[in-house]
Design an enzyme around this catalytic site. Sequence first.
Site, PDB file in Angstrom:
ATOM      1  N   LEU A  33     -68.959 -78.070 -11.372  1.00 11.97           N
ATOM      2  CA  LEU A  33     -68.642 -77.125 -12.374  1.00 11.97           C
ATOM      3  C   LEU A  33     -69.744 -76.073 -12.672  1.00 11.97           C
ATOM      4  CD1 LEU A  33     -66.010 -78.998 -14.783  1.00 11.97           C
ATOM      5  CD2 LEU A  33     -65.513 -77.594 -12.870  1.00 11.97           C
ATOM      6  N   PHE A  72     -66.439 -76.383   0.269  1.00 13.73           N
ATOM      7  CA  PHE A  72     -66.842 -75.110  -0.186  1.00 13.73           C
ATOM      8  C   PHE A  72     -67.987 -75.057  -0.882  1.00 13.73           C
ATOM      9  CE2 PHE A  72     -62.179 -75.369   0.478  1.00 13.73           C
ATOM     10  CZ  PHE A  72     -61.811 -74.179   0.981  1.00 13.73           C
ATOM     11  N   ALA A  73     -68.474 -76.096  -1.471  1.00 12.30           N
ATOM     12  CA  ALA A  73     -69.503 -76.234  -2.551  1.00 12.30           C
ATOM     13  C   ALA A  73     -70.799 -75.515  -1.957  1.00 12.30           C
ATOM     14  CB  ALA A  73     -69.626 -77.464  -3.131  1.00 12.30           C
ATOM     15  N   TYR A 140     -79.750 -67.287   2.365  1.00 13.32           N
ATOM     16  CA  TYR A 140     -78.448 -68.016   2.192  1.00 13.32           C
ATOM     17  C   TYR A 140     -77.937 -68.088   3.746  1.00 13.32           C
ATOM     18  CZ  TYR A 140     -73.440 -67.387   2.006  1.00 13.32           C
ATOM     19  OH  TYR A 140     -71.730 -67.737   2.033  1.00 13.32           O
ATOM     20  N   PHE A 168     -65.712 -63.536   6.275  1.00 14.40           N
ATOM     21  CA  PHE A 168     -66.074 -62.343   6.065  1.00 14.40           C
ATOM     22  C   PHE A 168     -66.065 -62.067   4.442  1.00 14.40           C
ATOM     23  CE2 PHE A 168     -67.503 -60.431  10.123  1.00 14.40           C
ATOM     24  CZ  PHE A 168     -67.497 -61.432  10.812  1.00 14.40           C
ATOM     25  N   LEU A 189     -67.739 -56.709  -5.223  1.00 11.52           N
ATOM     26  CA  LEU A 189     -67.234 -55.362  -5.063  1.00 11.52           C
ATOM     27  C   LEU A 189     -65.953 -55.205  -5.756  1.00 11.52           C
ATOM     28  CD1 LEU A 189     -67.740 -52.424  -4.883  1.00 11.52           C
ATOM     29  CD2 LEU A 189     -66.593 -52.714  -2.550  1.00 11.52           C
TER      30      LEU A 189
HETATM   31  N1  UDP Z   1     -71.180 -53.302  -3.467  1.00  9.71           N
HETATM   32  C1  UDP Z   1     -71.589 -51.930  -4.236  1.00  9.71           C
HETATM   33  N2  UDP Z   1     -71.752 -52.230  -5.774  1.00  9.71           N
HETATM   34  C2  UDP Z   1     -71.357 -53.282  -6.388  1.00  9.71           C
HETATM   35  C3  UDP Z   1     -70.968 -54.529  -5.698  1.00  9.71           C
HETATM   36  C4  UDP Z   1     -70.924 -54.619  -4.172  1.00  9.71           C
HETATM   37  O1  UDP Z   1     -71.852 -50.874  -3.702  1.00  9.71           O
HETATM   38  O2  UDP Z   1     -71.355 -53.270  -7.529  1.00  9.71           O
HETATM   39  C5  UDP Z   1     -71.093 -53.156  -2.194  1.00  9.71           C
HETATM   40  C6  UDP Z   1     -72.299 -54.165  -1.498  1.00  9.71           C
HETATM   41  O3  UDP Z   1     -73.441 -53.466  -1.499  1.00  9.71           O
HETATM   42  C7  UDP Z   1     -71.621 -54.468  -0.050  1.00  9.71           C
HETATM   43  C8  UDP Z   1     -70.092 -54.407  -0.423  1.00  9.71           C
HETATM   44  O4  UDP Z   1     -70.168 -53.741  -1.622  1.00  9.71           O
HETATM   45  O5  UDP Z   1     -71.809 -53.304   0.874  1.00  9.71           O
HETATM   46  C9  UDP Z   1     -69.472 -56.133  -0.536  1.00  9.71           C
HETATM   47  O6  UDP Z   1     -70.240 -56.508  -1.447  1.00  9.71           O
HETATM   48  P1  UDP Z   1     -69.984 -57.935  -2.195  1.00  9.71           P
HETATM   49  O7  UDP Z   1     -70.955 -58.494  -3.009  1.00  9.71           O
HETATM   50  O8  UDP Z   1     -68.652 -57.775  -2.651  1.00  9.71           O
HETATM   51  O9  UDP Z   1     -69.738 -59.007  -0.853  1.00  9.71           O
HETATM   52  P2  UDP Z   1     -70.971 -59.206   0.352  1.00  9.71           P
HETATM   53  O10 UDP Z   1     -70.670 -58.462   1.393  1.00  9.71           O
HETATM   54  O11 UDP Z   1     -72.252 -59.139   0.018  1.00  9.71           O
HETATM   55  O12 UDP Z   1     -70.442 -60.623   0.750  1.00  9.71           O
END
Ligand code: UDP
Length: 329
Positions: A33, A72-73, A140, A168, A189
């Site tokens: 958690l 998944f953790a 990571y 992805f 995002l």
């Molecule tokens: N991104 C953005 N603004 C935000 C969060 C993410 O422009 O507030 C962009 C980020 O740079 C990436 C894409 O959105 O190109 C997806 O980011 P997310 O963190 O969702 O997933 P990631 O690709 O890092 O696993």
Amino acid sequence: MNVLVVGGAGYIGSHMVKLLGGQGHTVVTFDNLSEGHRAAVTHGEFVEGDLHDRTLLVEVMQRHAIDSVIHFAASALVGESVQNPAKYYENNVVATFSLLEAMRRAGVGRIVFSSTCATYGQPEQVPIRESERQEPVNPYGFSKLVIEHMLADYAHAYDLAYAALRYFNASGAAEDGTIGEDHSPESHLIPIVLQVALGQRSHVSIFGDDYPTADGTCIRDYIHVNDLASAHLAALERLEPGTGIKLNLGTGVGQSVLEVIETCRKVTGHPIPVEVAPRRPGDPAELVADASAAWETLQWKARYTELEAIVATAWRWHQAHPRGYADRG
Ligand code: UDP
């Protein structure tokens, strides 16, 4: 099957638990958690525990006659991994070592592991095939790649059956709106854009608009969590002792940050103000899966092929639970 879902209280894990439970499998969730939510676990027994607690893991596996583990953790934020790599090697590599050792002791020989497209680093070819060289560009990605190697070594030496599924961008929520994405702080995002639509944020920052892409913003392959969950189930059914399946899980279609925001405007009816901000360190310009191997190996492909349909499920969850799981424990 009797399945232990490690990290089953998290975003993707909770959708896995719901799918397994809904199909009548015995499912046990093991989660500390630290990121997950008790209320996200909709089926089966819940055990609050840490992967470093090998004795507890063995006891849980034996008590429930577990035959398969889905793992998944993990800590999963690229930027944080650059700032604090120790956390990533501890929570991902060391914790997974503990899990694998507990499995050996309990005689559990099957595992599906959450890997990531971040193991490819800056790919030379997009769409990305599984044969693309794996050269991560952040801790990571390295931590996940180390685990892929551990699994291969355990398969070779101890007959482990494993799948490493390279996700992805996981997105969306359960169709019925009961479970969904809730990170704090939120960094992804789509939930951030939807928080703007809910009036919880003033705007979305676009991290870079000068990438070598058609509109200058980063392109990602957004895959629905239920599609991820169904691929895990398909992989579990195909595992063979002593060997591994390594597959990309994506839709095969990329969307730019601006396209994602436009889709969210359409789904929510909110104007969603944006501001251009500097690039986020560690972000490759374009990550899109070649998902054909998953089809050939598992006869699996994404059912959610339209981003609008994916965002619609996320929007249903966020509207119904504007504070996520905060009200539910
Ligand atoms: N991104 C953005 N603004 C935000 C969060 C993410 O422009 O507030 C962009 C980020 O740079 C990436 C894409 O959105 O190109 C997806 O980011 P997310 O963190 O969702 O997933 P990631 O690709 O890092 O696993």
